[in-house]
Design an enzyme around this catalytic site. Sequence first.
Site, PDB file in Angstrom:
ATOM      1  N   GLU A  15     -72.292  13.211 -67.236  1.00 51.58           N
ATOM      2  CA  GLU A  15     -73.456  13.905 -67.692  1.00 51.58           C
ATOM      3  C   GLU A  15     -74.735  13.263 -66.628  1.00 51.58           C
ATOM      4  O   GLU A  15     -74.645  12.277 -66.150  1.00 51.58           O
ATOM      5  CB  GLU A  15     -73.851  13.380 -69.085  1.00 51.58           C
ATOM      6  CG  GLU A  15     -75.242  13.655 -69.407  1.00 51.58           C
ATOM      7  CD  GLU A  15     -75.416  13.094 -70.835  1.00 51.58           C
ATOM      8  OE1 GLU A  15     -76.510  13.442 -71.693  1.00 51.58           O
ATOM      9  OE2 GLU A  15     -74.866  11.906 -71.071  1.00 51.58           O
ATOM     10  N   LYS A  53     -78.168  20.750 -74.680  1.00 53.97           N
ATOM     11  CA  LYS A  53     -77.737  19.703 -75.507  1.00 53.97           C
ATOM     12  C   LYS A  53     -78.439  19.774 -77.118  1.00 53.97           C
ATOM     13  O   LYS A  53     -79.339  19.949 -76.987  1.00 53.97           O
ATOM     14  CB  LYS A  53     -77.961  18.324 -74.964  1.00 53.97           C
ATOM     15  CG  LYS A  53     -77.308  17.231 -75.595  1.00 53.97           C
ATOM     16  CD  LYS A  53     -77.500  15.898 -74.950  1.00 53.97           C
ATOM     17  CE  LYS A  53     -77.007  14.674 -75.539  1.00 53.97           C
ATOM     18  NZ  LYS A  53     -77.086  13.562 -74.821  1.00 53.97           N
ATOM     19  N   CYS A  66     -72.280  14.554 -74.294  1.00 49.72           N
ATOM     20  CA  CYS A  66     -72.652  13.072 -74.810  1.00 49.72           C
ATOM     21  C   CYS A  66     -72.676  12.950 -76.356  1.00 49.72           C
ATOM     22  O   CYS A  66     -71.758  13.398 -77.089  1.00 49.72           O
ATOM     23  CB  CYS A  66     -73.490  12.589 -74.055  1.00 49.72           C
ATOM     24  SG  CYS A  66     -73.432  10.859 -74.052  1.00 49.72           S
TER      25      CYS A  66
END
Length: 277
Positions: free
Chosen positions: A40, A113, A150
């Site tokens: 990331e 995200k 994540c």
Amino acid sequence: MRVAALQSAFTDDVATNVRRVTELVREAASQGAQVILPSELFEGVYFCQTQKEEDFARAHPATDHPTLRHFQALAKELGVVIPVSFFEQAGPEYYNSITVFDADGRDLGLYRKSHIPDGPGYQEKFFFKPGNTGFKTFATKFGTIGVAICWDQWFPEAARAMTLAGADVLFYPTAIGSEPEEPDFDSRDSWQRVMVGHAVANSVGVVASNRIGNEAGMEFYGSSFICDARGDKLAELSRHEPGIAIAELDLAALRRVRASMGFFRDRRPHLYGALTE
């Protein structure tokens, strides 16, 4: 599908980091990897430890983004799939995003995200708006993949949504390490276990790519890994060393496991209303 997770420490120089990731991509491709996952926000240090206005300058639009164009060309050159993490500016909005490039260099689309953490050392809500793309899958040359980022990896709903959309393998680029307010707490094993649980509960492969190194006192614990639909680890890297985790996933076998386990046959969606209330 032969998959690879890349693991490295990063500086705060974009050119150095892009060169480092490029070298790892080339090495993974030379070992036969077909889908190669960098970690990331690899263009720089993990800037979200603090809330500094000047760090918004790190963001760029997805169109004509120099790092994206570089890895798009690299994907085409090597004939591999590369999900590329970047800090996206979209007009006045900012996202933590990924673009997936297919083995012919085609841009397969963007994921933003969905779950944005906010806590000591991980102050992402200052920078990133929650994603508006929904959970997506990408039909690559080598198979259909899901990609999330994540903090998304801790949510079983995200893994289930990607599998329902057709993913055989889930890819999670990550930046996670020590907890500034809890120096004795090590989340490494929990981090791995929750993704292994997604693999088992959805009968999919999982690939997770973390960073290593110490950045402003935060120690990133690496431990990038690949597991199969039974939850067995096929490859794993150490806490401290850069490298490539590489393994082969038999997609037909994954699908047989998914069918025989009956998780999707026996689902009762009409009983799950509490999940969205």
